[in-house]
Design a protein around this motif. Structure first.
Motif, PDB file in Angstrom:
ATOM      1  N   LEU A 191       0.828  -1.208   0.000  1.00  0.00           N
ATOM      2  CA  LEU A 191       0.000   0.000   0.000  1.00  0.00           C
ATOM      3  C   LEU A 191       0.862   1.256   0.000  1.00  0.00           C
ATOM      4  N   ARG A 192       1.760   1.355   0.958  1.00  0.00           N
ATOM      5  CA  ARG A 192       2.525   2.595   1.156  1.00  0.00           C
ATOM      6  C   ARG A 192       3.609   2.796   0.106  1.00  0.00           C
ATOM      7  N   ASP A 193       4.463   1.801  -0.064  1.00  0.00           N
ATOM      8  CA  ASP A 193       5.646   1.978  -0.916  1.00  0.00           C
ATOM      9  C   ASP A 193       5.372   1.762  -2.398  1.00  0.00           C
ATOM     10  N   THR A 194       4.565   0.777  -2.715  1.00  0.00           N
ATOM     11  CA  THR A 194       4.325   0.469  -4.120  1.00  0.00           C
ATOM     12  C   THR A 194       3.198   1.321  -4.704  1.00  0.00           C
ATOM     13  N   LEU A 195       2.110   1.492  -3.940  1.00  0.00           N
ATOM     14  CA  LEU A 195       0.941   2.192  -4.468  1.00  0.00           C
ATOM     15  C   LEU A 195       0.819   3.640  -3.989  1.00  0.00           C
ATOM     16  N   GLY A 196       1.659   4.060  -3.063  1.00  0.00           N
ATOM     17  CA  GLY A 196       1.641   5.442  -2.589  1.00  0.00           C
ATOM     18  C   GLY A 196       0.433   5.801  -1.743  1.00  0.00           C
ATOM     19  N   MET A 197      -0.199   4.800  -1.155  1.00  0.00           N
ATOM     20  CA  MET A 197      -1.374   5.035  -0.297  1.00  0.00           C
ATOM     21  C   MET A 197      -0.874   5.129   1.149  1.00  0.00           C
ATOM     22  N   THR A 198      -0.619   6.338   1.602  1.00  0.00           N
ATOM     23  CA  THR A 198       0.062   6.533   2.883  1.00  0.00           C
ATOM     24  C   THR A 198      -0.864   6.739   4.078  1.00  0.00           C
ATOM     25  N   GLY A 199      -2.162   6.559   3.903  1.00  0.00           N
ATOM     26  CA  GLY A 199      -3.085   6.696   5.028  1.00  0.00           C
ATOM     27  C   GLY A 199      -2.891   5.616   6.078  1.00  0.00           C
ATOM     28  N   THR A 200      -2.530   4.418   5.643  1.00  0.00           N
ATOM     29  CA  THR A 200      -2.254   3.316   6.557  1.00  0.00           C
ATOM     30  C   THR A 200      -0.842   3.513   7.098  1.00  0.00           C
ATOM     31  N   LYS A 201      -0.706   3.477   8.419  1.00  0.00           N
ATOM     32  CA  LYS A 201       0.569   3.820   9.050  1.00  0.00           C
ATOM     33  C   LYS A 201       1.354   2.597   9.516  1.00  0.00           C
ATOM     34  N   PHE A 202       2.668   2.751   9.554  1.00  0.00           N
ATOM     35  CA  PHE A 202       3.553   1.770  10.166  1.00  0.00           C
ATOM     36  C   PHE A 202       3.733   2.169  11.620  1.00  0.00           C
ATOM     37  N   GLY A 203       3.500   1.231  12.517  1.00  0.00           N
ATOM     38  CA  GLY A 203       3.697   1.513  13.941  1.00  0.00           C
ATOM     39  C   GLY A 203       4.809   0.657  14.505  1.00  0.00           C
ATOM     40  N   CYS A 204       4.516  -0.621  14.720  1.00  0.00           N
ATOM     41  CA  CYS A 204       5.473  -1.491  15.399  1.00  0.00           C
ATOM     42  C   CYS A 204       6.072  -2.556  14.495  1.00  0.00           C
ATOM     43  N   GLY A 205       5.374  -2.935  13.446  1.00  0.00           N
ATOM     44  CA  GLY A 205       5.854  -3.985  12.560  1.00  0.00           C
ATOM     45  C   GLY A 205       5.652  -5.382  13.100  1.00  0.00           C
ATOM     46  N   ALA A 206       4.961  -5.514  14.233  1.00  0.00           N
ATOM     47  CA  ALA A 206       4.756  -6.824  14.856  1.00  0.00           C
ATOM     48  C   ALA A 206       3.293  -7.092  15.206  1.00  0.00           C
ATOM     49  N   ALA A 207       2.371  -6.346  14.620  1.00  0.00           N
ATOM     50  CA  ALA A 207       0.926  -6.528  14.835  1.00  0.00           C
ATOM     51  C   ALA A 207       0.512  -6.290  16.283  1.00  0.00           C
ATOM     52  N   LEU A 208       1.220  -5.412  16.969  1.00  0.00           N
ATOM     53  CA  LEU A 208       0.934  -5.169  18.382  1.00  0.00           C
ATOM     54  C   LEU A 208       0.236  -3.834  18.646  1.00  0.00           C
ATOM     55  N   CYS A 209       0.346  -2.865  17.725  1.00  0.00           N
ATOM     56  CA  CYS A 209      -0.150  -1.517  18.036  1.00  0.00           C
ATOM     57  C   CYS A 209      -1.429  -1.125  17.304  1.00  0.00           C
ATOM     58  N   GLY A 210      -1.689  -1.712  16.152  1.00  0.00           N
ATOM     59  CA  GLY A 210      -2.910  -1.430  15.415  1.00  0.00           C
ATOM     60  C   GLY A 210      -2.844  -0.263  14.449  1.00  0.00           C
ATOM     61  N   ALA A 211      -1.736   0.454  14.371  1.00  0.00           N
ATOM     62  CA  ALA A 211      -1.648   1.610  13.479  1.00  0.00           C
ATOM     63  C   ALA A 211      -1.841   1.227  12.010  1.00  0.00           C
TER      64      ALA A 211
END
Length: 157
Positions: free
Chosen positions: A25-45
């Motif tokens: 979504l973010r890097d390939t399609l440029g859809m930056t609304g979805t955020k990176f938080g923890c990278g381990a499915a712990l924060c929900g961002a």
């Protein structure tokens, strides 16, 4: 090359099938609304919907989305989604966002939760807290989040 069905459109993604949906979504399609938080499915961002279910896109590979519908914050708050619109309006009304970083994931989780609540039923505070337990807000706006979800549920009832 993978084809992903995102927000009602088929999109081509040239990435390894093990690539997390978040990065497609973010890097390939440029859809930056979805955020990176923890990278381990712990924060929900990074929460998005996969066939209507809230999932953590940072750990879900694009291969698991084959033939399924991905819905992102862009579609949920765009106005066409009745539940997403009610949640977004309640978020603004209750001034939920402080720093705002976690809010797209919070809204996605809240929208999926309210879509699962039987029509006409108002969720309890305990049900809201349970549904939102996987989303972390470092600013601590949990009371405002709960109030916004309650308000959105009343609007939808």
């Amino acid at each position: 090359m993978s084809t992903l069905h995102i927000n009602g459109q088929n999109r081509q993604v040239d990435a390894d099938p093990a690539t997390p949906i978040l990065w497609a979504l973010r890097d390939t399609l440029g859809m930056t609304g979805t955020k990176f938080g923890c990278g381990a499915a712990l924060c929900g961002a990074c929460t998005v919907h996969l066939d209507g279910q809230a999932i953590r896109s940072c750990v879900t590979p694009i291969s698991s989305a084959a033939g399924k519908k991905i819905t992102t914050i862009e579609a949920v708050t765009g106005g066409a989604d009745k539940v997403g619109k009610a949640v977004h309006e309640a978020w603004v009304k209750h001034d939920v966002a402080q720093c705002g970083y976690c809010q797209s994931g919070q809204i996605m989780s809240a929208t999926a939760f309210l879509k699962s609540v039987p029509r006409g039923k108002l969720p309890t505070e305990a049900e809201i807290d349970s549904a939102m337990a996987g989303n972390i807000c470092r600013c601590g706006t949990y009371a405002r989040i709960r109030a916004a979800i309650t308000d959105a549920a009343k609007t939808l009832a």
